[in-house]
Design an enzyme around this catalytic site. Structure first.
Site, short mmCIF file in Angstrom:
data_model
loop_
_atom_site.label_atom_id
_atom_site.label_comp_id
_atom_site.label_asym_id
_atom_site.label_seq_id
_atom_site.Cartn_x
_atom_site.Cartn_y
_atom_site.Cartn_z
N GLU A 87 0.85 -1.19 0.00
CA GLU A 87 0.00 0.00 0.00
C GLU A 87 0.88 1.23 0.00
O GLU A 87 2.09 1.15 0.19
CB GLU A 87 -0.97 -0.01 1.19
CG GLU A 87 -0.31 0.09 2.54
CD GLU A 87 -1.27 -0.11 3.71
OE1 GLU A 87 -2.37 -0.67 3.54
OE2 GLU A 87 -0.91 0.31 4.82
N GLU A 128 -5.99 -0.94 10.33
CA GLU A 128 -6.43 -2.28 10.71
C GLU A 128 -7.32 -2.15 11.93
O GLU A 128 -7.36 -1.11 12.58
CB GLU A 128 -5.23 -3.18 11.04
CG GLU A 128 -4.44 -2.69 12.24
CD GLU A 128 -3.52 -3.77 12.83
OE1 GLU A 128 -3.67 -4.95 12.48
OE2 GLU A 128 -2.68 -3.42 13.67
P1 ADP Z 1 0.55 -4.04 13.16
O1 ADP Z 1 -0.48 -5.07 12.94
O2 ADP Z 1 1.92 -4.61 13.17
O3 ADP Z 1 0.24 -3.16 14.30
P2 ADP Z 1 -0.21 -1.82 11.43
O4 ADP Z 1 -0.78 -1.96 10.08
O5 ADP Z 1 -1.13 -1.41 12.50
O6 ADP Z 1 0.51 -3.16 11.82
O7 ADP Z 1 1.00 -0.80 11.33
C1 ADP Z 1 1.87 -0.57 12.41
C2 ADP Z 1 2.55 0.78 12.24
O8 ADP Z 1 3.24 0.87 10.98
C3 ADP Z 1 1.60 1.95 12.21
O9 ADP Z 1 1.32 2.41 13.50
C4 ADP Z 1 2.37 2.97 11.40
O10 ADP Z 1 3.33 3.59 12.19
C5 ADP Z 1 3.10 2.14 10.39
N1 ADP Z 1 2.36 2.04 9.12
C6 ADP Z 1 1.60 1.01 8.74
N2 ADP Z 1 1.10 1.22 7.52
C7 ADP Z 1 1.55 2.42 7.10
C8 ADP Z 1 1.38 3.20 5.90
N3 ADP Z 1 0.65 2.77 4.88
N4 ADP Z 1 1.99 4.40 5.83
C9 ADP Z 1 2.73 4.83 6.86
N5 ADP Z 1 2.94 4.14 7.98
C10 ADP Z 1 2.36 2.95 8.12
MG MG Z 2 -1.37 -2.03 14.46
#
Ligand code: ADP
Ligand code: MG
Ligand code: ADP
Length: 671
Positions: free
Chosen positions: A200, A288
């Site tokens: 993404e 998420e």
């Molecule tokens: P997890 O399940 O490991 O918590 P997340 O999807 O919630 O995964 O992402 C964890 C962290 O990664 C987020 O808090 C953010 O800091 C960073 N992050 C995730 N996706 C993105 C994105 N598309 N752009 C910028 N930062 C992101």
């Molecule tokens: Mg997360």
């Protein structure tokens, strides 16, 4: 209401759930592995069931062991905490088969939200803003590059089954996309047993802001404000706060309403969290949904007065939510610091061992703030390699953000741990950081503000004076004890000297004591260098105490005191320094002593923690550029990539893949 529940977890979160169950008059059952037979959660529960050997895969993650424990004890419901089986739909299904209640959402919600690809599809359908990207599994590096080119750089490559910040990589160009794809995939395979990855858009300068939701089995769902968790290290949260300093009431409501729309779309019926990434223009995108109690839930509890665990239990027992949207307010500000067993001076590598001393700050009211410390350890507990390295969640609640930060700073100073390395010095330093204090946050904060890592708080001029005064008050107390019987009425020390030199590491501070000294409680007036201003030092400190609390002039401070050769090791606000109190003559002589230099290890790569060599990525004789990978070492299920700190030539290799190395073992040498 349930009469007895089982907590299928360990550590601080098991203790946290037991607390609320007790308050509600519900009996509790703990489960434990061999490593946890003396753990706090086992002690706190009314009953405890042994479920296997230390590795989680052989104990806490075995569904049938938990089911058997429920049957053996007659527990009617299970709270899964976070991690482990908390988001496992098979587990929820097995409980349902056995007519045991799951204190969490319905199975469909867990399934729909448990997978990042599936949940994004779901969110799209519920008209929730999602991060632009490609909603399919990517199979090859070529395909990854093709899709990344289409989305536009930078992109984020993520494990669909990911969690805990693992299995994700940022890529700014096609080469990084190839590399990131391979890495994300192998990390996903080893961490989650599922190597599906997707891509993404990477949102630049993002803030992580999440909405707490609560639902019941009667179709009600509300949002319970936000938490900002932008202070992260490697995508893993370190500090969280509620509310967010970034949100205005309109954005808050818009995010809250989208979160509730998503919750309703899956008939969500428990506490859950909808995570968003917010860009600098306050556009927000769904990341998420975590279908469980969140690690950082206490900050929400502190500003709303709602016990989220109690709500989860009531809802699981079939009660209607007694809280309505209009009844949810925001009272003050709350901050949580995650205290991890990791060494901030060694690039935050995990640290294990016994908590020889563990003295958290007092919970409850302090000067203008309240402390809550959620923990699952006590003095003497062992921090093992088997589980998460988080040892406590220190929370402070106050009327304003500034007061909460100041309170956190004091509470961290008063948190005393020996036996393992921990990140408190780093957290303390962070509390003083101007950009943090201003609330100008992004998830890149730590990487941007600590580009060279953390090497201890800076001994600034104010700190020098404060610590010199504290050191002198300690030293005079000891001298006084040697000179006198210790009776306070004997008055000032016999020592007529009125000038001292306090050495703080390599710095010297001249401190004058114009009017004598009284110990227990300490009364001392000091002046620094040529400065005529007289500052009074007051404290109840007595010899042997590990904590010096008191005041120097207008400043209230708590300093940790440890013995050191000829002096004291003082720790305050992330600064640790050895203080030695000398007479002017002794100081003069000390300046003539040659300085002892530590051994030169700059031409070696040392193993930074006990671990297993995964790979040696260079050969003898090879020229390596700064930043290139030298070796990979695995510890606590994490791959640690060791990179060249400068351009160099490898002269000898001393370890090979598969070797199990002790800390500081030589991996290779350089010319
Ligand atoms: P997890 O399940 O490991 O918590 P997340 O999807 O919630 O995964 O992402 C964890 C962290 O990664 C987020 O808090 C953010 O800091 C960073 N992050 C995730 N996706 C993105 C994105 N598309 N752009 C910028 N930062 C992101
Ligand atoms: Mg997360
Ligand atoms: P939060 O958003 O509540 O901080 P995290 O994503 O950091 O949650 O994860 C909470 C805890 O659960 C962490 O200890 C993390 O290591 C663990 N965890 C999260 N997802 C998984 C998973 N899929 N498998 C194993 N452990 C996980």
């Amino acid at each position: 209401m349930f009469k007895k529940i089982l907590i299928a977890n360990r550590g601080e979160i098991a203790c946290r759930v037991i607390k609320t169950a007790k308050k509600m008059g519900i009996k509790t059952v703990a489960v434990y592995s061999d490593a946890d037979k003396d753990a706090v959660h086992v002690d706190m529960a009314d009953e405890a069931v042994h479920i296997g050997p230390p590795p989680a895969a052989q104990s806490y993650l075995i569904i049938e062991r938990i089911i058997d424990a429920c049957k053996a004890t007659g527990a009617e419901a299970v709270h899964p905490g976070y991690g482990f089986l908390s988001e496992n739909a098979k587990f929820a299904q097995r409980l349902a088969d056995e007519k045991i209640a799951f204190i969490g959402p319905n199975i469909r919600a867990i399934e729909a939200m448990g997978d990042k690809i599936e949940s994004k599809k779901f969110a799209n359908a519920a008209r929730v803003n999602t991060v632009p990207g490609h909603l399919g599994v990517i199979e090859t590096p070529d395909e990854a590059v093709k899709i990344a080119d289409e989305i536009g750089y930078p992109v984020m490559i993520k494990a669909s089954a990911g969690g805990g910040g693992k299995g994700m990589r940022i890529a700014w160009n096609p080469e990084e996309t190839r590399d990131g794809f391979d890495r994300a995939r192998s990390e996903a395979r080893s961490s989650f047993g599922d190597d599906r990855v997707f891509i993404e858009k990477f949102i630049v300068e993002p803030r992580h802001i999440e909405i707490q939701v609560l639902g019941d089995k009667h179709g009600n769902a509300i949002w319970v404000n936000e938490r900002e968790c932008s202070i992260q290290r490697r995508n893993q949260k370190v500090i969280e706060e509620a509310p967010s300093p970034f949100l205005d009431p309109e954005t808050r409501r818009a995010m809250g309403e989208q979160a509730v729309a998503l919750a309703k779309a899956v008939d969500y019926e428990s506490a859950g969290t909808v995570e968003f990434i917010v860009d600098k223009d306050k556009n927000f995108y769904f990341l998420e949904m975590n279908t469980r109690l969140q690690v950082e839930h206490p900050v929400t509890e502190l500003i709303t007065g709602i016990d989220l665990v109690e709500q989860m239990i009531r809802v699981a027992a079939g009660e209607k939510l007694a809280i309505h949207q209009a009844g949810v307010g925001i009272d003050g500000w709350a901050i949580e610091s995650r205290i991890y067993a990791e060494d901030p001076f060694r690039n935050f590598l995990p640290s294990t061992g016994r908590l020889v001393r563990y003295r958290p700050p007092q919970e409850g009211r302090h000067h203008g703030y309240t402390v809550r410390n959620d923990t699952g350890v006590t003095e003497g507990s062992e921090i093992s390699i088997y589980y998460d390295p988080m040892i406590a969640k220190l929370c402070v609640h106050a009327a304003t953000r500034e007061a909460a930060i100041d309170g956190m700073s004091e509470a961290l100073d008063a948190f005393y741990i020996d036996g393992i390395q921990h990140n408190i010095p780093f957290l303390s330093d962070l509390m003083r950081h101007p950009r943090w204090r201003e609330g100008r946050l992004s998830t890149g904060f730590i990487a941007e503000e600590y580009p060279e890592g953390f090497h201890g708080g800076h001994l600034h001029a104010d700190a020098e004076r404060l610590l010199a005064a504290v050191a002198l008050s300690i030293d005079l107390t000891y001298r006084f004890r040697l000179d006198n019987s210790g009776e306070r009425q004997f008055g000032a020390p016999r020592d007529p000297r009125s000038e001292w030199v306090v050495r703080l590491g390599a710095h010297e501070v001249v401190v004058r004591t114009p009017s004598g000294f009284l110990p227990a409680p300490i009364e001392l007036d000091v002046a620094f260098g040529d400065d005529p201003e007289i500052v009074s030092v007051r404290s109840d400190w007595t010899p042997g105490e590990v904590m010096w609390s008191g005041s120097v002039g207008e400043d209230r401070l708590t300093v940790q005191v440890r013995p050191a050769l000829n002096g004291y090791r003082l720790t305050w606000q992330g600064i640790t320094v050895t203080a030695i109190v000398l007479t002017p003559r002794q100081a003069e002589l000390a300046r003539l002593m040659p300085e002892k230099l530590p051994p030169d290890t700059s031409k070696m790569l040392l193993c930074p923690m006990p671990g297993l060599v995964v790979s040696i990525n260079v050969e003898e004789g090879q020229e390596v550029k700064a930043g290139e990978v030298l070796a990979i070492v695995e510890a606590m299920k994490m791959e640690n990539v060791l990179r060249a700190e400068r351009d160099l030539v490898v002269s000898a290799i001393k370890a090979k893949a598969g070797d199990s190395l002790a800390v500081d073992a030589v991996i290779m040498e350089f010319e």
